[in-house]
Design a protein around this motif. Structure first.
Motif, mmCIF file in Angstrom:
data_model
loop_
_atom_site.group_PDB
_atom_site.id
_atom_site.type_symbol
_atom_site.label_atom_id
_atom_site.label_comp_id
_atom_site.label_asym_id
_atom_site.label_seq_id
_atom_site.Cartn_x
_atom_site.Cartn_y
_atom_site.Cartn_z
ATOM 1 N N PRO A 103 0.937 -1.625 -0.480
ATOM 2 C CA PRO A 103 -0.278 -0.125 -0.016
ATOM 3 C C PRO A 103 0.627 1.355 -0.115
ATOM 4 O O PRO A 103 2.385 1.064 0.313
ATOM 5 C CB PRO A 103 -1.152 0.114 1.050
ATOM 6 C CG PRO A 103 0.229 -0.936 2.601
ATOM 7 C CD PRO A 103 0.956 -2.118 1.289
ATOM 8 N N ILE A 104 0.514 2.123 -0.421
ATOM 9 C CA ILE A 104 1.306 3.761 -0.496
ATOM 10 C C ILE A 104 1.267 4.113 0.345
ATOM 11 O O ILE A 104 -0.262 4.200 1.113
ATOM 12 C CB ILE A 104 0.220 4.297 -1.903
ATOM 13 C CG1 ILE A 104 0.894 3.409 -3.270
ATOM 14 C CG2 ILE A 104 1.469 5.500 -1.597
ATOM 15 C CD1 ILE A 104 1.039 4.748 -4.089
ATOM 16 N N PRO A 105 1.982 5.129 1.408
ATOM 17 C CA PRO A 105 1.263 5.109 2.496
ATOM 18 C C PRO A 105 0.427 6.238 3.011
ATOM 19 O O PRO A 105 0.987 7.529 1.487
ATOM 20 C CB PRO A 105 3.108 5.552 3.471
ATOM 21 C CG PRO A 105 3.685 4.560 2.228
ATOM 22 C CD PRO A 105 3.272 4.316 1.231
ATOM 23 N N GLY A 106 0.333 6.362 3.812
ATOM 24 C CA GLY A 106 -0.985 7.512 3.244
ATOM 25 C C GLY A 106 -1.983 8.037 2.310
ATOM 26 O O GLY A 106 -3.200 8.945 2.518
ATOM 27 N N GLN A 110 -4.663 3.351 -3.258
ATOM 28 C CA GLN A 110 -3.491 3.568 -3.804
ATOM 29 C C GLN A 110 -2.721 1.701 -3.977
ATOM 30 O O GLN A 110 -1.850 2.274 -2.497
ATOM 31 C CB GLN A 110 -2.848 3.997 -4.583
ATOM 32 C CG GLN A 110 -4.112 5.445 -5.834
ATOM 33 C CD GLN A 110 -3.124 6.433 -6.478
ATOM 34 O OE1 GLN A 110 -1.919 6.760 -5.909
ATOM 35 N NE2 GLN A 110 -3.767 7.040 -7.483
ATOM 36 N N TYR A 111 -2.494 1.237 -4.219
ATOM 37 C CA TYR A 111 -1.334 0.288 -3.994
ATOM 38 C C TYR A 111 0.092 0.267 -5.363
ATOM 39 O O TYR A 111 -0.035 0.315 -6.374
ATOM 40 C CB TYR A 111 -1.691 -0.999 -3.945
ATOM 41 C CG TYR A 111 -2.874 -1.381 -3.263
ATOM 42 C CD1 TYR A 111 -2.531 -1.309 -1.601
ATOM 43 C CD2 TYR A 111 -4.191 -0.686 -3.460
ATOM 44 C CE1 TYR A 111 -3.449 -1.275 -0.608
ATOM 45 C CE2 TYR A 111 -5.236 -0.975 -2.072
ATOM 46 C CZ TYR A 111 -4.599 -1.268 -0.975
ATOM 47 O OH TYR A 111 -5.573 -0.915 0.038
ATOM 48 N N TYR A 112 1.243 -0.604 -4.578
ATOM 49 C CA TYR A 112 2.387 -0.728 -5.536
ATOM 50 C C TYR A 112 2.033 -2.196 -5.988
ATOM 51 O O TYR A 112 1.369 -2.843 -5.170
ATOM 52 C CB TYR A 112 3.882 -0.481 -5.110
ATOM 53 C CG TYR A 112 4.236 1.190 -5.165
ATOM 54 C CD1 TYR A 112 4.655 2.008 -5.611
ATOM 55 C CD2 TYR A 112 4.032 1.739 -4.079
ATOM 56 C CE1 TYR A 112 5.160 2.821 -6.193
ATOM 57 C CE2 TYR A 112 4.778 3.114 -3.751
ATOM 58 C CZ TYR A 112 4.549 4.262 -5.331
ATOM 59 O OH TYR A 112 5.689 5.041 -5.140
ATOM 60 N N LEU A 140 -2.826 2.574 -13.205
ATOM 61 C CA LEU A 140 -2.878 3.613 -13.599
ATOM 62 C C LEU A 140 -1.453 3.491 -15.210
ATOM 63 O O LEU A 140 -0.842 2.498 -15.216
ATOM 64 C CB LEU A 140 -2.061 4.594 -12.478
ATOM 65 C CG LEU A 140 -2.933 4.901 -11.703
ATOM 66 C CD1 LEU A 140 -2.096 5.443 -10.543
ATOM 67 C CD2 LEU A 140 -4.404 5.584 -11.989
ATOM 68 N N SER A 141 -2.976 4.195 -16.128
ATOM 69 C CA SER A 141 -1.556 4.104 -17.592
ATOM 70 C C SER A 141 -0.015 4.689 -17.671
ATOM 71 O O SER A 141 0.425 4.662 -18.377
ATOM 72 C CB SER A 141 -2.059 4.953 -18.678
ATOM 73 O OG SER A 141 -2.788 6.464 -18.226
ATOM 74 N N THR A 142 -0.288 5.655 -16.311
ATOM 75 C CA THR A 142 0.829 6.782 -15.914
ATOM 76 C C THR A 142 2.087 6.101 -15.264
ATOM 77 O O THR A 142 2.800 6.590 -14.760
ATOM 78 C CB THR A 142 0.300 8.422 -15.438
ATOM 79 O OG1 THR A 142 -0.730 7.993 -14.474
ATOM 80 C CG2 THR A 142 -0.427 8.801 -16.983
ATOM 81 N N ALA A 143 1.436 4.911 -14.817
ATOM 82 C CA ALA A 143 2.867 4.298 -13.991
ATOM 83 C C ALA A 143 2.094 2.793 -14.047
ATOM 84 O O ALA A 143 2.329 2.308 -13.136
ATOM 85 C CB ALA A 143 1.892 4.740 -12.462
ATOM 86 N N LYS A 144 2.664 2.212 -14.630
ATOM 87 C CA LYS A 144 3.218 0.783 -15.388
ATOM 88 C C LYS A 144 4.083 0.164 -16.379
ATOM 89 O O LYS A 144 5.251 0.755 -16.943
ATOM 90 C CB LYS A 144 1.951 0.405 -16.027
ATOM 91 C CG LYS A 144 1.438 -1.372 -16.660
ATOM 92 C CD LYS A 144 1.049 -1.125 -17.859
ATOM 93 C CE LYS A 144 0.466 -2.797 -17.689
ATOM 94 N NZ LYS A 144 -0.694 -3.191 -19.340
ATOM 95 N N ASN A 145 5.110 -0.217 -14.897
ATOM 96 C CA ASN A 145 6.468 -1.126 -15.343
ATOM 97 C C ASN A 145 7.391 0.033 -15.759
ATOM 98 O O ASN A 145 7.731 -0.203 -16.028
ATOM 99 C CB ASN A 145 6.185 -2.017 -16.753
ATOM 100 C CG ASN A 145 5.178 -3.076 -16.619
ATOM 101 O OD1 ASN A 145 5.034 -3.916 -16.492
ATOM 102 N ND2 ASN A 145 4.572 -3.374 -18.534
ATOM 103 N N ILE A 146 7.360 0.609 -13.896
ATOM 104 C CA ILE A 146 8.309 2.032 -13.914
ATOM 105 C C ILE A 146 10.072 0.649 -14.218
ATOM 106 O O ILE A 146 10.096 -0.285 -13.006
ATOM 107 C CB ILE A 146 8.351 2.516 -13.176
ATOM 108 C CG1 ILE A 146 7.133 3.735 -13.681
ATOM 109 C CG2 ILE A 146 9.610 3.930 -12.793
ATOM 110 C CD1 ILE A 146 6.847 4.658 -12.653
ATOM 111 N N SER A 185 4.802 8.527 1.173
ATOM 112 C CA SER A 185 3.707 9.437 0.928
ATOM 113 C C SER A 185 4.109 9.716 -0.990
ATOM 114 O O SER A 185 2.921 10.684 -2.003
ATOM 115 C CB SER A 185 2.695 9.646 1.017
ATOM 116 O OG SER A 185 3.646 10.927 2.107
ATOM 117 N N SER A 186 5.520 9.567 -0.473
ATOM 118 C CA SER A 186 5.903 11.098 -1.659
ATOM 119 C C SER A 186 6.623 9.892 -2.937
ATOM 120 O O SER A 186 6.988 10.512 -3.826
ATOM 121 C CB SER A 186 7.366 11.291 -1.262
ATOM 122 O OG SER A 186 6.623 12.925 -0.136
ATOM 123 N N GLY A 187 7.206 9.058 -2.950
ATOM 124 C CA GLY A 187 7.168 8.211 -3.469
ATOM 125 C C GLY A 187 8.325 6.999 -3.090
ATOM 126 O O GLY A 187 8.519 6.880 -1.635
#
Length: 526
Positions: A103-106, A110-112, A140-146, A185-187
């Motif tokens: 889980p993304i903190p805060g 949203q989840y990694y 998310l299309s903007t956060a896939k396979n990074i 929460s910032s990444g």
């Protein structure tokens, strides 16, 4: 009106299995699924997966209901349907720990999803947003396979810190470098790199030493690493405060095709499986040296075919993926029923959980480890001496300023002011309530004299008396900071507590209510 209570030990430790509803739904193998929400594993149907190795799933933190799951390649929603943008992730169905959901903190929505490609491949991440697709979620299309790391072993583990931030641990392929990536929460922050232990390379076939699980103890302070064809297991210390991996210990083992590993809930035992060997061994980590730990190896279970991935569940038992071969599954999970026990008393059962006609192969779901803060220390006084309810890990403060060298369980007051004690346990820091000292005496609060405890010392029963009916909470804590008794007070003028079955020693009784907020030391003696 007085009530009589028998003291029951309620062990409070830094990991809290019963709070981990997010880990209660397992989806894996050949369409297999298990639900732990009832407290015991129950087979469930509908799983869309058909994968040999690693998976990950996550449930709602408050209800335990399934949110989504993945094999590192495709993400499926709670209806067992692939998310519209959930295909083509950079994982692989032949990776030991192919996927991990964090889980993304805060952010509760949203989840990694971290994916690893097989045999020293790329580690990447995508983000699932549960507000999409009418609450079913999508990638998310903007956060896939990074890409996070270009080449890693088939291992990953995550642990939540006391502050809610998360360490993601992996190992670079071809080097001896551990990566600890801090997720906030910032990444994702740049890695803390620990260059220590064996270089991850080689194997009996191409890059086979990449194969094998990596696990943290439930206390979050030990890290075990399996390399398939290495002649030993590796055990390290892990610092949850800094992300540093240190102090390698090589545990010699003659097992072939090593694969699974898991710690007992109390962190004193390490279990290891052999994929094609069909055996499970227990190692006693309290034995001392590396050679002594290796010598403690005890065969606690065997299976006619393969024993593979291992995972501690929220019921405190360890479950083992079992299979006939890499492509032909088996209809039961194995289980170690009492993993804290020594040797065969741990009670391994091969046909532990029936999978309802579906099958386990060699993989088992991976989960983030959650740790909770320890119980805050409690201060009590004897004359001019303050006592902390913790034996070790103390730091005393006066008026909010650290007292140099004051790190013992006791502190002798020499100045008026407000005293607190801070303890650090497993990388988690908590602070006591304020204790006030004046030159005329000691007053822990304005309610100091509003309750009495007698007799002191006591051999069997203690009586707690209030000046007037009191509502609140009564707790008793031992010198390790463990709560051993707790009871709600409902407008009572007294309590009688039976301590006849309680070990002799010092305890601290704390009352926090509408008319009192104070602590007293009690002594149990024969």
């Amino acid at each position: 009106m007085k009530k009589i209570h028998t003291l029951l030990f309620l062990l409070i430790i830094s990991w809290s299995l019963n709070a981990q509803l997010q880990n209660n739904i397992w989806m894996f193998g050949d369409h297999a699924g298990v639900n732990f929400n009832s407290g015991s594993p129950v087979s469930i149907s509908g799983c869309a997966l058909n994968t040999a190795e690693g998976t990950a799933s996550i449930a709602d933190v408050s209800s335990g209901n399934l949110l989504f799951y993945t094999d590192g390649v495709t993400v499926f929603n709670r209806n067992n349907v692939a998310m519209p943008n959930g295909s083509g992730l950079f994982g692989n169905q032949s990776t030991t720990q192919a996927a991990l959901i964090v889980p993304i903190p805060g952010n509760q929505l949203q989840y990694y999803v971290f994916s690893i490609y097989q045999l020293g491949g790329v580690m990447s991440y995508s983000i699932v947003d549960m507000t999409l697709q009418s609450g079913l979620g999508d990638v998310l299309s903007t956060a896939k396979n990074i890409v996070l790391h270009p080449a890693v072993s088939e291992k990953q583990q995550a642990v939540m810190k006391c502050d809610g931030n998360i360490w993601l641990i992996s190992h670079e392929w071809g080097t001896n470098k551990f990566f600890a990536d801090l997720i906030t929460s910032s990444g994702i922050s740049p890695s803390v790199v620990s260059s220590i232990g064996t270089v991850h390379a080689g194997g009996s076939s191409t890059n086979f030493n990449s194969v094998g699980q990596m696990k943290l103890s439930q206390q979050g302070d030990k890290l075990a690493v399996v390399m398939r064809d290495l002649g030993y297991y590796e055990l390290f210390d892990f610092d949850k405060s800094t992300g540093v991996v240190s102090n390698p210990i090589d545990i010699t083992s003659g097992l072939i095709a090593k694969y699974g590993t898991e710690f007992s809930p109390d962190g004193t035992k390490l279990y290891c499986s052999s994929c094609t060997g069909g055996v499970i061994y227990q190692y006693d980590l309290s034995a001392g040296s590396a050679s002594a730990i290796a010598a403690s190896a005890t065969l606690v279970g065997s299976f006619s075919n393969w024993t593979s991935g291992m995972q501690l569940a929220t019921d405190g038992k360890i479950y083992i993926a079992q299979t006939v071969s890499y492509t032909v599954g088996y209809g039961y999970l194995g289980v170690i029923n009492s993993p804290n026990m020594v040797g065969v008393a741990c009670n391994y059962v091969s046909n532990g959980v029936y999978l309802g006609g579906n099958k386990s192969i060699i993989g088992i779901p991976a989960f983030m480890l959650r740790t909770t803060s320890p119980v805050p220390p409690v201060i009590t006084a004897s004359g001019l001496t303050l006592w902390s309810s913790y034996v070790s890990g103390n730091q005393w403060y006066l008026n909010g300023v650290l007292i140099p060298g004051a790190t013992g369980q006791t502190y002798n007051m020499i100045a008026s002011g407000t005293y607190t004690v801070v303890i650090n346990s497993g990388g988690c820091t908590v602070t006591s309530e304020v204790y006030v000292f004046t030159s005329q005496g000691i007053e822990q609060s304005e309610y100091e004299n509003l309750f009495k405890v007698y007799p002191i010392p006591s051999s069997n029963v203690i009586h707690v008396c209030f000046q007037s009916p009191t509502t609140g909470v009564l707790t008793i804590i031992n010198p390790l900071g463990q709560m051993v008794f707790s009871n709600q007070l409902k407008s009572t003028d007294g309590e009688t507590i039976d301590l006849s079955n309680t070990p002799r020693g010092i305890y601290f009784i704390h009352i926090k209510g509408d008319k009192v907020n104070s602590t007293k030391k009690i002594i149990l003696a024969d």
